[in-house]
Design an enzyme around this catalytic site. Sequence first.
Site, PDB file in Angstrom:
ATOM      1  CE  LYS A 109       5.489   6.841   5.497  1.00  0.00           C
ATOM      2  NZ  LYS A 109       4.772   5.432   5.637  1.00  0.00           N
TER       3      LYS A 109
ATOM      4  NE  ARG B 198       8.817   2.625   2.792  1.00  0.00           N
ATOM      5  CZ  ARG B 198       7.886   3.287   2.445  1.00  0.00           C
ATOM      6  NH1 ARG B 198       8.099   4.117   2.009  1.00  0.00           N
ATOM      7  NH2 ARG B 198       6.411   2.845   2.997  1.00  0.00           N
TER       8      ARG B 198
ATOM      9  NE  ARG C 159      -3.903   1.597   3.836  1.00  0.00           N
ATOM     10  CZ  ARG C 159      -2.758   2.063   3.670  1.00  0.00           C
ATOM     11  NH1 ARG C 159      -2.402   3.536   3.619  1.00  0.00           N
ATOM     12  NH2 ARG C 159      -1.606   1.429   3.613  1.00  0.00           N
TER      13      ARG C 159
ATOM     14  NE  ARG D   7      -1.672   0.647   0.173  1.00  0.00           N
ATOM     15  CZ  ARG D   7      -0.793   1.533   1.184  1.00  0.00           C
ATOM     16  NH1 ARG D   7      -0.799   2.755   0.474  1.00  0.00           N
ATOM     17  NH2 ARG D   7       0.374   0.756   1.411  1.00  0.00           N
TER      18      ARG D   7
ATOM     19  NE  ARG E 209       2.465  -2.268   3.932  1.00  0.00           N
ATOM     20  CZ  ARG E 209       2.158  -2.148   4.349  1.00  0.00           C
ATOM     21  NH1 ARG E 209       0.858  -2.704   4.033  1.00  0.00           N
ATOM     22  NH2 ARG E 209       1.825  -0.751   4.372  1.00  0.00           N
TER      23      ARG E 209
HETATM   24  P1  B4P Z   1      -1.224   5.891   6.043  1.00  0.00           P
HETATM   25  O1  B4P Z   1       0.562   5.779   7.213  1.00  0.00           O
HETATM   26  O2  B4P Z   1      -1.054   7.480   5.158  1.00  0.00           O
HETATM   27  O3  B4P Z   1      -0.607   4.633   4.933  1.00  0.00           O
HETATM   28  P2  B4P Z   1       0.559   5.111   4.059  1.00  0.00           P
HETATM   29  O4  B4P Z   1       1.322   6.869   3.496  1.00  0.00           O
HETATM   30  O5  B4P Z   1       0.001   4.401   3.160  1.00  0.00           O
HETATM   31  O6  B4P Z   1       2.551   4.324   4.725  1.00  0.00           O
HETATM   32  P3  B4P Z   1       2.838   2.927   4.026  1.00  0.00           P
HETATM   33  O7  B4P Z   1       4.317   3.180   4.258  1.00  0.00           O
HETATM   34  O8  B4P Z   1       1.707   1.737   4.326  1.00  0.00           O
HETATM   35  O9  B4P Z   1       2.664   3.019   2.268  1.00  0.00           O
HETATM   36  P4  B4P Z   1       4.131   3.740   1.452  1.00  0.00           P
HETATM   37  O10 B4P Z   1       2.940   3.803   0.259  1.00  0.00           O
HETATM   38  O11 B4P Z   1       4.429   4.305   1.351  1.00  0.00           O
HETATM   39  O12 B4P Z   1      -2.428   5.887   6.645  1.00  0.00           O
HETATM   40  C1  B4P Z   1      -2.868   4.398   7.252  1.00  0.00           C
HETATM   41  C2  B4P Z   1      -4.290   4.394   7.349  1.00  0.00           C
HETATM   42  O13 B4P Z   1      -4.591   4.914   8.591  1.00  0.00           O
HETATM   43  C3  B4P Z   1      -5.176   5.293   6.637  1.00  0.00           C
HETATM   44  O14 B4P Z   1      -6.207   4.381   5.814  1.00  0.00           O
HETATM   45  C4  B4P Z   1      -5.240   6.915   7.210  1.00  0.00           C
HETATM   46  O15 B4P Z   1      -6.757   6.802   7.061  1.00  0.00           O
HETATM   47  C5  B4P Z   1      -5.523   5.683   8.595  1.00  0.00           C
HETATM   48  N1  B4P Z   1      -5.180   7.417  10.016  1.00  0.00           N
HETATM   49  C6  B4P Z   1      -3.870   7.185   9.297  1.00  0.00           C
HETATM   50  N2  B4P Z   1      -3.914   8.929  10.290  1.00  0.00           N
HETATM   51  C7  B4P Z   1      -4.610   8.437  11.358  1.00  0.00           C
HETATM   52  C8  B4P Z   1      -5.481   9.106  12.459  1.00  0.00           C
HETATM   53  N3  B4P Z   1      -4.311  10.650  13.445  1.00  0.00           N
HETATM   54  N4  B4P Z   1      -5.763   8.593  13.335  1.00  0.00           N
HETATM   55  C9  B4P Z   1      -6.949   7.348  12.664  1.00  0.00           C
HETATM   56  N5  B4P Z   1      -6.410   6.409  11.079  1.00  0.00           N
HETATM   57  C10 B4P Z   1      -5.691   7.816  10.451  1.00  0.00           C
HETATM   58  O16 B4P Z   1       4.543   2.436   0.591  1.00  0.00           O
HETATM   59  C11 B4P Z   1       4.114   1.121  -0.279  1.00  0.00           C
HETATM   60  C12 B4P Z   1       4.958  -0.166  -0.145  1.00  0.00           C
HETATM   61  O17 B4P Z   1       5.772   0.651  -1.077  1.00  0.00           O
HETATM   62  C13 B4P Z   1       5.972   0.009   0.508  1.00  0.00           C
HETATM   63  O18 B4P Z   1       6.050  -1.152   1.676  1.00  0.00           O
HETATM   64  C14 B4P Z   1       7.714  -0.951  -0.076  1.00  0.00           C
HETATM   65  O19 B4P Z   1       6.796  -1.489  -0.813  1.00  0.00           O
HETATM   66  C15 B4P Z   1       6.928   0.477  -1.608  1.00  0.00           C
HETATM   67  N6  B4P Z   1       8.042   1.671  -0.959  1.00  0.00           N
HETATM   68  C16 B4P Z   1       7.637   3.217  -1.022  1.00  0.00           C
HETATM   69  N7  B4P Z   1       8.246   3.866  -1.026  1.00  0.00           N
HETATM   70  C17 B4P Z   1       9.812   3.348  -1.053  1.00  0.00           C
HETATM   71  C18 B4P Z   1      10.656   3.386  -1.063  1.00  0.00           C
HETATM   72  N8  B4P Z   1      11.004   5.189  -0.455  1.00  0.00           N
HETATM   73  N9  B4P Z   1      12.090   2.548  -1.596  1.00  0.00           N
HETATM   74  C19 B4P Z   1      11.685   1.137  -1.508  1.00  0.00           C
HETATM   75  N10 B4P Z   1      10.429   1.432  -1.221  1.00  0.00           N
HETATM   76  C20 B4P Z   1       9.158   1.795  -1.105  1.00  0.00           C
END
Ligand code: B4P
Length: 189
Positions: free
Chosen positions: A14, A89, A132, A134, A145
């Site tokens: 995403k 979400r 990754r 984090r 998650r």
């Molecule tokens: P991404 O999938 O891009 O990770 P993300 O956007 O950070 O998603 P995530 O759901 O984990 O986190 P968020 O910040 O939204 O990439 C992951 C990895 O995969 C990267 O290393 C990337 O390089 C790799 N990758 C991507 N595409 C690839 C491909 N095609 N091939 C190979 N590798 C690839 O949320 C974090 C936390 O915040 C949540 O758990 C929650 O607690 C809170 N939160 C956020 N939004 C919220 C909401 N709306 N409501 C409530 N809580 C919320």
Amino acid sequence: MQQVIFLGPPGSGKGTQAARIAEILEIPHISTGEILRSNVSQETSLGQQAKTYMDRGDLVPDQLVLDMVEERLKEPDAQKGWILDGFPRTVSQAEFVEEKLSNSDGNSSEGELQAINLDVPDDVLVERLLARGRQDDNEETIRRRLQVYREQTAPLIEFYRDRGQLHDVDGDRTMDEVTACLKKAIAPE
Ligand code: B4P
């Protein structure tokens, strides 16, 4: 005005793809995860409240996130369109977006909103997130998650499909292949 929502489990790409598509469409990329992490690192009151939930892999309570998104969508750059990454979400967050769009100019903007469902198998997700590394990318939190995603966020796939606004995209391909497919779906030339 282009309005795009990125759905998909943690690790589905995403954040990666939303940044690329935002650059192509020249609209802001709004990631609720990034805004929350920035609040956590700056130790704001919102960050202190959100941290416990994020560390556990749970969703931050709706009201905190809704207020935060409402403020962000008022910024001048968001008036020409936006990409929401990781929001909505929950069904109530999705209802909030729907309400905002129908109130923004007195007319319903239905039809302009597009939702992307990035689909990737669980074992690939876990592998990507562990690579990754984090703070919330340890195996226990990742499993939680994923469970929270299935229970609370996956129902939004049908929510947007029912409204004719959903694009299903296979996210288990190279980043460039996924971007090309998204571009074709959202911004056909
Ligand atoms: P991404 O999938 O891009 O990770 P993300 O956007 O950070 O998603 P995530 O759901 O984990 O986190 P968020 O910040 O939204 O990439 C992951 C990895 O995969 C990267 O290393 C990337 O390089 C790799 N990758 C991507 N595409 C690839 C491909 N095609 N091939 C190979 N590798 C690839 O949320 C974090 C936390 O915040 C949540 O758990 C929650 O607690 C809170 N939160 C956020 N939004 C919220 C909401 N709306 N409501 C409530 N809580 C919320």
